[in-house]
Design an enzyme around this catalytic site. Structure first.
Site, PDB file in Angstrom:
ATOM      1  N   SER A  71      -0.898  68.198 -60.381  1.00 21.10           N
ATOM      2  CA  SER A  71      -0.599  68.534 -58.981  1.00 21.10           C
ATOM      3  C   SER A  71      -0.167  69.989 -58.860  1.00 21.10           C
ATOM      4  CB  SER A  71       0.530  67.667 -58.432  1.00 21.10           C
ATOM      5  OG  SER A  71       0.365  66.347 -58.791  1.00 21.10           O
TER       6      SER A  71
ATOM      7  N   HIS B   9      -3.113  72.039 -58.860  1.00 21.73           N
ATOM      8  CA  HIS B   9      -3.788  71.948 -57.557  1.00 21.73           C
ATOM      9  C   HIS B   9      -3.065  72.717 -56.458  1.00 21.73           C
ATOM     10  CE1 HIS B   9      -6.358  68.189 -58.653  1.00 21.73           C
ATOM     11  NE2 HIS B   9      -6.821  69.315 -59.160  1.00 21.73           N
TER      12      HIS B   9
ATOM     13  N   HIS C 210       8.339  68.956 -60.853  1.00 19.72           N
ATOM     14  CA  HIS C 210       8.803  67.622 -60.438  1.00 19.72           C
ATOM     15  C   HIS C 210       8.882  66.617 -61.582  1.00 19.72           C
ATOM     16  CE1 HIS C 210       4.387  67.519 -60.134  1.00 19.72           C
ATOM     17  NE2 HIS C 210       4.515  66.270 -60.532  1.00 19.72           N
ATOM     18  N   GLU C 211       8.551  67.037 -62.816  1.00 15.31           N
ATOM     19  CA  GLU C 211       8.652  66.111 -63.964  1.00 15.31           C
ATOM     20  C   GLU C 211       9.734  66.671 -64.874  1.00 15.31           C
ATOM     21  OE1 GLU C 211       4.770  66.179 -65.759  1.00 15.31           O
ATOM     22  OE2 GLU C 211       3.798  65.362 -63.997  1.00 15.31           O
TER      23      GLU C 211
ATOM     24  N   CYS D 223      13.141  57.250 -48.315  1.00 13.77           N
ATOM     25  CA  CYS D 223      14.243  57.245 -47.343  1.00 13.77           C
ATOM     26  C   CYS D 223      15.100  55.994 -47.447  1.00 13.77           C
ATOM     27  CB  CYS D 223      13.697  57.428 -45.928  1.00 13.77           C
ATOM     28  SG  CYS D 223      12.940  55.936 -45.211  1.00 13.77           S
TER      29      CYS D 223
ATOM     30  N   CYS E 270      12.797  52.933 -43.931  1.00 11.97           N
ATOM     31  CA  CYS E 270      11.560  52.729 -43.152  1.00 11.97           C
ATOM     32  C   CYS E 270      10.934  51.380 -43.524  1.00 11.97           C
ATOM     33  CB  CYS E 270      10.569  53.866 -43.414  1.00 11.97           C
ATOM     34  SG  CYS E 270       9.805  53.797 -45.061  1.00 11.97           S
TER      35      CYS E 270
ATOM     36  N   CYS F 221       9.814  51.200 -47.237  1.00  8.35           N
ATOM     37  CA  CYS F 221      10.955  51.072 -48.159  1.00  8.35           C
ATOM     38  C   CYS F 221      11.568  49.674 -48.093  1.00  8.35           C
ATOM     39  CB  CYS F 221      12.018  52.129 -47.840  1.00  8.35           C
ATOM     40  SG  CYS F 221      11.568  53.788 -48.374  1.00  8.35           S
TER      41      CYS F 221
ATOM     42  N   CYS G 138       6.647  55.505 -49.071  1.00 12.18           N
ATOM     43  CA  CYS G 138       7.529  55.921 -47.965  1.00 12.18           C
ATOM     44  C   CYS G 138       6.962  57.146 -47.237  1.00 12.18           C
ATOM     45  CB  CYS G 138       8.922  56.259 -48.503  1.00 12.18           C
ATOM     46  SG  CYS G 138      10.005  56.999 -47.251  1.00 12.18           S
TER      47      CYS G 138
END
Ligand SMILES: [Zn+2]
Ligand SMILES: [Zn+2]
Length: 389
Positions: A69, A72, A96-97, A126, A129, A132, A140
């Site tokens: 990602s 990308h 993010h890892e 969140c 919702c 979730c 989510c």
């Protein structure tokens, strides 16, 4: 502090229908439709993040994986738009890892203390919702994504919320911290494979065969998880030489290059049927993003009751022949993300040494070299590139 910061131009494509949610928040649900000319920079004096709520934790980042990602958000199409079709808001610190050491906790944090080693879920669902409440945290629509919409971990420090953190401390009894934090950074992609193979689809029967298409980090995790869970055999496919070698290292019993097979007049489905003595696979993991090529192979090698798990994201449609699913009682599962307990289970599998994802790391970079890290990853030779501050 030092951080790898990405910025891009807000330039909605002709024909892209912006929602009010996107316009108001200056965020894209599909980055490919809005963000143009992404710029990657290593910033030396990025403001250090601070705890601003009782449930927050300040982490000193120890390791952070470079993901497809991220590539990308580096690569662009002919019109200059970033390739990533996912939630994004810029400018943003990517990454993010990751894993890190707790250096400060908010007043309401109860499960972690200063000095703890943790891995963190990137999808900040969140919790309130409809998705979730139904238990579909990864779906989510209100999620913030660390390293996509809020600042991530290609940085010296990152602030995270307690509920997305998982302790790596038990691993410290069996491994040194260097390895503990590497495993921590690999918990995210490992859990993505786990989510699809077990949480979503319910897994395969021990002794059944498993096929893995695509030996990037998700496929390599899939191979290790299949072996750890008692697969009769694991057959893996990838175009890259280094990735095929690591697939073997991860325990795959048979590894093939589909292009070489074609040259020799064979194809993946044929090899699977030979390797499984005509039985076919109980679970096929699509982790290549090349659905168009992979689906016919899966459908010709599925055992009775076989499950097809789709994790690779492909913008193009894949051909699906319903008859194969009817005749074989096959099922198809779409899977995204890693929330809902997968982190805890993959950490446990590392604790018992049933898996060891640190073996897939093929390159290390420093934060200063963060832009070269994404360049190297974009060559698509490595299995996993780690950035360590
Ligand atoms: Zn990722
Ligand atoms: Zn939600």
């Amino acid at each position: 502090m030092k951080a790898v910061v990405v910025d891009a131009e807000w330039a909605p494509r002709a024909g892209y229908r912006i929602t009010q949610f996107e316009e108001e928040g200056r965020r894209a649900v599909n980055g490919n439709g809005i963000w143009r000319n992404p710029q990657w920079n290593v910033v030396k004096d990025y403001p250090e993040p601070k705890i601003t709520a009782p449930d927050e934790i300040l982490l000193r980042v120890k390791a952070c994986g470079m993901c497809g990602s991220d590539v990308h958000m580096y690569e662009t199409d002919e019109e200059g738009y970033m390739l990533l079709a996912y939630h994004t808001k810029f400018s943003c610190v990517l990454g993010h890892e990751f894993s890190g050491e707790v250096v400060e906790i908010g007043s309401g944090v109860t499960r972690f203390s200063v000095g703890d080693a943790v891995a963190v879920e990137e999808i900040n669902y969140c919790g309130t919702c409809r998705a979730c409440i139904m238990g579909y945290y990864n779906q989510c629509p209100n999620a913030e994504d660390i390293g996509f919409t809020i600042d991530g971990a290609f940085a010296e420090y990152v602030v995270v919320k307690e509920r997305y953190c998982w302790s790596l401390n038990p691993l410290r009894d069996i491994y040194d911290d260097e390895k503990v934090y590497e495993i921590g950074a690999l918990t995210e992609p490992t859990s993505v494979a786990y989510q699809g193979m077990f949480t979503r689809s319910g897994g395969f029967r021990p002794g059944a065969h498993v096929a893995v298409f695509g030996c990037g980090p998700i496929g390599l995790a899939g191979i290790q998880l299949a072996k750890a869970s008692g697969a009769g055999s694991v057959i893996a496919f990838d175009l890259g030489q280094q990735r095929r070698e690591i697939a073997e290292l991860c325990g795959a019993d048979h590894v093939f290059d589909p292009i070489e097979l074609a040259r020799a007049g064979s194809r993946p489905a044929e090899e699977i049927m030979v390797a499984t003595r005509g039985e076919g696979v109980g679970l096929a993991l699509e982790a290549s993003g090349a659905g168009e090529k992979v689906f016919p192979e899966i459908e010709d090698s599925l055992d009775f009751g076989g499950k097809v798990v789709v994790i690779g994201i492909d913008a193009k449609p894949a051909p699906i022949l319903f008859a194969k699913y009817l005749m074989n009682a096959g099922s198809l599962y779409g899977s995204l993300g890693h929330c809902g307990g997968d982190f805890g289970n993959t950490i446990n599998l590392h604790l018992t040494k049933a898996i060891d994802m640190s073996k897939i790391v093929t390159a290390h970079f420093s934060l200063d070299d963060g832009v070269n890290a994404v360049k190297k990853t974009s060559e698509r030779v490595d299995a996993k590139v780690l950035v360590k501050p």
